[in-house]
Motif scaffolding. Structure first.
Motif, PDB file in Angstrom:
ATOM      1  N   ASN A  99      19.176  -9.477  -8.677  1.00 20.27           N
ATOM      2  CA  ASN A  99      18.027 -10.093  -9.021  1.00 20.27           C
ATOM      3  C   ASN A  99      16.873  -9.373  -8.807  1.00 20.27           C
ATOM      4  N   ASP A 100      16.730  -8.519  -7.932  1.00 22.44           N
ATOM      5  CA  ASP A 100      15.548  -7.766  -7.418  1.00 22.44           C
ATOM      6  C   ASP A 100      15.297  -6.726  -8.182  1.00 22.44           C
ATOM      7  N   ALA A 101      16.488  -6.019  -8.635  1.00 23.73           N
ATOM      8  CA  ALA A 101      16.480  -4.681  -9.349  1.00 23.73           C
ATOM      9  C   ALA A 101      15.592  -5.178 -10.739  1.00 23.73           C
ATOM     10  N   GLY A 102      15.224  -3.966 -11.488  1.00 26.48           N
ATOM     11  CA  GLY A 102      14.395  -4.109 -12.712  1.00 26.48           C
ATOM     12  C   GLY A 102      15.027  -4.323 -13.696  1.00 26.48           C
ATOM     13  N   PRO A 103      16.295  -3.716 -14.028  1.00 26.81           N
ATOM     14  CA  PRO A 103      17.076  -3.863 -15.426  1.00 26.81           C
ATOM     15  C   PRO A 103      17.420  -5.569 -15.551  1.00 26.81           C
ATOM     16  N   ILE A 104      17.443  -5.865 -16.744  1.00 25.57           N
ATOM     17  CA  ILE A 104      17.831  -7.374 -17.034  1.00 25.57           C
ATOM     18  C   ILE A 104      19.440  -7.196 -17.381  1.00 25.57           C
ATOM     19  N   THR A 105      20.076  -8.224 -16.464  1.00 25.21           N
ATOM     20  CA  THR A 105      21.577  -8.150 -16.605  1.00 25.21           C
ATOM     21  C   THR A 105      21.849  -9.592 -17.576  1.00 25.21           C
ATOM     22  N   ILE A 106      22.877  -9.330 -18.269  1.00 24.93           N
ATOM     23  CA  ILE A 106      23.366 -10.473 -19.185  1.00 24.93           C
ATOM     24  C   ILE A 106      24.863 -10.637 -19.063  1.00 24.93           C
ATOM     25  N   ALA A 107      25.355 -11.892 -18.998  1.00 24.48           N
ATOM     26  CA  ALA A 107      26.740 -12.394 -18.840  1.00 24.48           C
ATOM     27  C   ALA A 107      27.047 -12.553 -20.568  1.00 24.48           C
ATOM     28  N   SER A 108      28.204 -11.990 -21.007  1.00 27.48           N
ATOM     29  CA  SER A 108      28.552 -12.157 -22.247  1.00 27.48           C
ATOM     30  C   SER A 108      29.866 -12.564 -21.932  1.00 27.48           C
ATOM     31  N   ILE A 109      29.891 -14.148 -22.133  1.00 26.70           N
ATOM     32  CA  ILE A 109      31.178 -14.932 -21.835  1.00 26.70           C
ATOM     33  C   ILE A 109      32.098 -15.139 -22.780  1.00 26.70           C
ATOM     34  N   ASP A 196      28.407  -9.116 -31.242  1.00 21.84           N
ATOM     35  CA  ASP A 196      27.423  -8.517 -31.944  1.00 21.84           C
ATOM     36  C   ASP A 196      25.926  -8.972 -31.471  1.00 21.84           C
ATOM     37  N   PHE A 197      25.919 -10.345 -31.240  1.00 20.45           N
ATOM     38  CA  PHE A 197      24.660 -10.795 -30.958  1.00 20.45           C
ATOM     39  C   PHE A 197      24.149 -10.212 -29.519  1.00 20.45           C
ATOM     40  N   VAL A 198      25.146 -10.327 -28.633  1.00 19.32           N
ATOM     41  CA  VAL A 198      24.591  -9.715 -27.445  1.00 19.32           C
ATOM     42  C   VAL A 198      24.335  -8.078 -27.455  1.00 19.32           C
ATOM     43  N   ASP A 199      25.107  -7.379 -28.270  1.00 17.25           N
ATOM     44  CA  ASP A 199      24.817  -6.061 -28.324  1.00 17.25           C
ATOM     45  C   ASP A 199      23.471  -5.954 -29.102  1.00 17.25           C
ATOM     46  N   ARG A 200      23.033  -6.440 -29.971  1.00 12.25           N
ATOM     47  CA  ARG A 200      21.806  -6.466 -30.775  1.00 12.25           C
ATOM     48  C   ARG A 200      20.597  -7.006 -29.789  1.00 12.25           C
ATOM     49  N   LEU A 201      20.667  -7.793 -29.067  1.00 15.64           N
ATOM     50  CA  LEU A 201      19.923  -8.167 -27.837  1.00 15.64           C
ATOM     51  C   LEU A 201      19.538  -7.084 -26.972  1.00 15.64           C
ATOM     52  N   ALA A 202      20.774  -6.544 -26.318  1.00 18.47           N
ATOM     53  CA  ALA A 202      20.762  -5.502 -25.419  1.00 18.47           C
ATOM     54  C   ALA A 202      20.030  -4.394 -25.862  1.00 18.47           C
ATOM     55  N   ARG A 203      20.389  -3.803 -27.223  1.00 15.96           N
ATOM     56  CA  ARG A 203      19.904  -2.839 -28.012  1.00 15.96           C
ATOM     57  C   ARG A 203      18.593  -2.813 -27.986  1.00 15.96           C
ATOM     58  N   ARG A 204      17.916  -4.048 -28.337  1.00 17.98           N
ATOM     59  CA  ARG A 204      16.448  -4.237 -28.678  1.00 17.98           C
ATOM     60  C   ARG A 204      15.728  -4.194 -27.244  1.00 17.98           C
ATOM     61  N   LEU A 205      16.460  -4.754 -26.053  1.00 18.02           N
ATOM     62  CA  LEU A 205      15.637  -4.736 -24.901  1.00 18.02           C
ATOM     63  C   LEU A 205      15.728  -3.177 -24.334  1.00 18.02           C
ATOM     64  N   ALA A 206      16.830  -2.146 -24.749  1.00 17.18           N
ATOM     65  CA  ALA A 206      16.781  -1.014 -24.212  1.00 17.18           C
ATOM     66  C   ALA A 206      15.878  -0.124 -24.859  1.00 17.18           C
TER      67      ALA A 206
END
Length: 285
Positions: A99-109, A196-206
């Motif tokens: 939680n304290d680290a900078g990168p955003i973490t996403i659970a794709s469930i 695909d949704f999570v991948d697009r979101l992650a690529r946008r954040l990147a």
């Protein structure tokens, strides 16, 4: 497979694009968490902390029916529950550091996420799940204890106290649509669209500045309800007391007997089966 003292055996990490990691969990046959999972999650968090220009990490599963099923209570390795210097567990310490680290973490469930698996997902910054194949639960009360990895601390801030008590006390399974409505997850998405949704979101954040993302994450988390170590310690002390109670041992014996009788369907419909078990032993007798 990786080699070396810090090799990962249950997770594989790829980098689809610079600044974006995808970590896939695999522990056949049903993706139970165990002491190895706890240690490897700690190692992954360490890598996240050390990474340069990392913006986002997606955690997924390679099993269509089980994301992270639950913690395997037959694993008696003390690393899972032994207190660390902070007074909490290694898992909780790792999740707080994530939680304290900078990168955003996403659970794709996709699949079942219960118990410690649900608590891992709750520790991620965002959660997205398959409508058709997302199943959520905190079954601990049904086996005679309470959640010890963050559900007690994190769920009330997401879903409210009444719904958090429902989720924990009833110990049933919830579909992804209900989980979205409650606030347990960000969105429930069609199964064929989830990846695909999570991948697009992650690529946008990147593509965004890592310092700006880290600042946004820190500020938003600071305005929300952040569990304290004292809260975690109180929960862990309660769980240890419950583990020592005769009524807990009796309940767990009944659960184990029922699970053996129904076979694989117990893991598939755990919430349903926990509601069928009759407590036939009198407490303290």
């Amino acid at each position: 497979m990786e080699s070396g003292p810090n090799a990962l055996t249950q997770f594989s990490i790829s980098e689809p694009t610079p600044g974006y990691w995808r970590a896939v969990f695999s522990n056949p046959p049903s993706n139970l968490l165990n002491s190895t999972t706890v240690l490897e999650l700690g190692e992954i968090v360490h890598r996240i902390e050390e990474a340069q220009d990392l913006r986002v990490v997606v955690f997924a599963s390679d099993h269509p029916d089980f994301y992270m099923a639950r913690y395997d209570l037959s694993d008696r390795n003390p690393v899972a529950f032994a207190p660390t210097e902070s007074g909490v567990t290694y898992f909780i310490d790792s999740m707080r550091r994530m939680n304290d680290a900078g990168p955003i973490t996403i659970a794709s469930i996709r699949g079942r996420v219960r118990g410690g698996g649900s608590e891992f997902a709750l520790s991620c910054d965002m959660r997205f799940a398959s409508i058709e194949n997302g199943v959520f639960g905190q079954p601990e009360v049904g086996v005679g204890i309470v959640p010890a990895g963050g559900a007690v601390e994190r769920l009330p801030g997401l879903v409210g106290t009444a719904r958090a008590l429902e989720i924990i006390a009833v110990a049933d399974d919830y579909d992804a649509v209900t989980a979205e409505r409650y606030g347990w997850i960000n969105r429930a998405i069609g199964d064929t669209e989830l990846d695909d949704f999570v991948d697009r979101l992650a690529r946008r954040l990147a593509t965004f500045d890592p310092q700006v993302l880290a600042t946004a994450k820190r500020l938003v988390r600071g305005r929300g309800i952040t569990p304290t170590e004292d809260q975690y310690r109180e929960t862990l002390e309660s769980v240890r007391a419950l583990f020592a109670a005769p009524s807990t041992a009796a309940r767990q014996t009944l659960v184990a007997r029922h699970a053996k009788a129904v076979g694989a369907d117990f893991e598939l419909r755990m919430g349903y089966h926990l509601g069928l078990i009759e407590e036939t032993l009198e407490v303290g007798r």
